[in-house]
Write a protein that holds these residues in place. Structure first.
Motif, short mmCIF file in Angstrom:
data_model
loop_
_atom_site.label_atom_id
_atom_site.label_comp_id
_atom_site.label_asym_id
_atom_site.label_seq_id
_atom_site.Cartn_x
_atom_site.Cartn_y
_atom_site.Cartn_z
N GLY A 60 4.28 -7.80 -6.87
CA GLY A 60 3.39 -7.17 -5.90
C GLY A 60 2.39 -8.10 -5.25
N ASN A 61 2.43 -9.37 -5.54
CA ASN A 61 1.46 -10.32 -5.00
C ASN A 61 1.85 -10.72 -3.57
OD1 ASN A 61 0.21 -13.00 -4.39
ND2 ASN A 61 -0.67 -12.72 -6.43
N VAL A 62 1.02 -10.33 -2.61
CA VAL A 62 1.31 -10.57 -1.20
C VAL A 62 1.34 -12.06 -0.88
CG1 VAL A 62 0.41 -10.31 1.16
CG2 VAL A 62 0.49 -8.33 -0.39
N ALA B 208 7.81 0.23 -12.51
CA ALA B 208 8.95 1.14 -12.38
C ALA B 208 10.23 0.40 -11.97
CB ALA B 208 8.64 2.25 -11.38
N ARG B 209 10.07 -0.72 -11.26
CA ARG B 209 11.23 -1.54 -10.85
C ARG B 209 12.30 -0.74 -10.12
NH1 ARG B 209 8.93 -6.31 -11.42
NH2 ARG B 209 10.99 -7.28 -11.22
N ALA C 208 0.82 -1.21 0.00
CA ALA C 208 0.00 0.00 0.00
C ALA C 208 0.86 1.26 0.00
CB ALA C 208 -0.93 0.00 1.21
N MET C 209 1.96 1.23 0.79
CA MET C 209 2.85 2.39 0.83
C MET C 209 3.51 2.61 -0.52
SD MET C 209 4.09 4.73 2.92
CE MET C 209 3.98 5.89 1.58
N ASN C 210 3.98 1.53 -1.13
CA ASN C 210 4.61 1.66 -2.45
C ASN C 210 3.64 2.21 -3.48
OD1 ASN C 210 6.87 0.55 -1.27
ND2 ASN C 210 6.66 -1.47 -2.21
N SER C 211 2.39 1.77 -3.40
CA SER C 211 1.38 2.27 -4.34
C SER C 211 1.07 3.74 -4.11
CB SER C 211 0.09 1.44 -4.22
OG SER C 211 0.31 0.10 -4.62
N ASN D 108 5.69 2.87 9.20
CA ASN D 108 4.79 2.90 8.06
C ASN D 108 3.81 4.06 8.20
OD1 ASN D 108 2.10 1.83 6.60
ND2 ASN D 108 3.88 0.85 5.66
N VAL D 109 3.33 4.29 9.41
CA VAL D 109 2.44 5.42 9.65
C VAL D 109 3.17 6.73 9.38
CG1 VAL D 109 1.20 6.70 11.44
CG2 VAL D 109 0.95 4.22 11.28
N LEU D 110 4.43 6.83 9.82
CA LEU D 110 5.20 8.04 9.56
C LEU D 110 5.37 8.26 8.05
CD1 LEU D 110 6.95 10.46 10.36
CD2 LEU D 110 8.89 8.89 10.60
N ASN D 111 5.62 7.18 7.32
CA ASN D 111 5.78 7.31 5.87
C ASN D 111 4.49 7.80 5.21
OD1 ASN D 111 8.45 6.53 5.91
ND2 ASN D 111 8.02 4.38 5.50
N PHE D 112 3.35 7.30 5.67
CA PHE D 112 2.07 7.79 5.15
C PHE D 112 1.90 9.26 5.51
CE2 PHE D 112 0.66 3.47 4.27
CZ PHE D 112 -0.19 3.67 3.18
#
Length: 220
Positions: free
Chosen positions: A86-88, A31-32, A19-22, A161-165
């Motif tokens: 991207g497949n979890v 983009a790789r 989700a963060m990457n998206s 992750n929250v900080l990154n968002f």
């Protein structure tokens, strides 16, 4: 022996990372991006927080060192996801079926991981990442040396992750996010806010985001 990651937190971390990457780039898979290059840089920053200069007195900053390990984990997860488009669910077994190996063959040498110092392990992580290799045993050994287990890594990962968002929501990609908050790095503020919250609270992520928002300095 360092155990594998439990399936539930492993899935959550992979989902959060995807989700963060998206959020950063909806086309991140095509983009790789060179995520392991980022591991090289973050591991070098971890060395700085540990202290390595023999010609001056240095004290290890464990909370910041741990935060660099969390940053490294973001990029390792990203590289794993990228290898699986991207497949979890396809990525999950790399975490849950992994087994710790104390020896590593690299660059025509055999390394016994547990015999290496933390600084040596960080250097080895840098070398592996520069060679576009992931070795979870090296990472797990580093994590243990930094007084983290998978449970505490999960808690801190969610925090970062929250900080990154929060960064993205406040203009990080556009270049107007303030990383220094009244003279202190946002990572330091994150550690402080996390220390006042219960990580087992179902609303932990929400409270953490609100704590960052309340402390973020107003733009001039």
């Amino acid at each position: 022996m360092i155990p594998a990651i439990a399936a539930a937190p492993a899935r959550v971390m992979l989902q959060l990372q995807a989700a963060m990457n998206s959020k950063v780039d909806p086309e991140w898979i095509s983009a790789r991006y060179p995520y392991l290059r980022a591991v090289v840089i973050e591991a070098a920053e971890a060395i700085e927080h540990h202290g390595w200069k023999w010609w001056k007195k240095q004290l290890m900053d464990l909370p910041q060192l741990q935060m660099e390990i969390i940053d490294i984990w973001h990029f390792i997860l990203s590289e794993m996801l990228l290898e699986n488009d991207g497949n979890v669910e396809n990525t999950l077994p790399q975490l849950t079926d992994w087994q710790y190996e104390n020896t590593l063959e690299f660059d025509s040498q055999t390394y016994t991981i547990n015999e290496r110092s933390l600084l040596d392990k960080l250097e080895l992580l840098i070398a592996l990442s520069a060679s576009r290799r992931i070795d979870l045993s090296v990472f797990a050994a580093i994590m243990k040396d930094c007084e983290l287990d998978w449970s505490s890594l999960f808690t801190q990962y969610v925090g970062k992750n929250v900080l990154n968002f929060f960064r993205q929501d406040n203009g990080y990609k556009e270049g107007h996010y303030q990383k220094l908050w009244n003279g202190r790095e946002d990572n330091e503020i994150l550690v402080e806010v996390m220390g006042g919250l219960d990580a087992n609270d179902p609303l932990y992520a929400e409270h953490l985001y609100n704590g960052l928002r309340d402390r973020y300095p107003a733009r001039p």
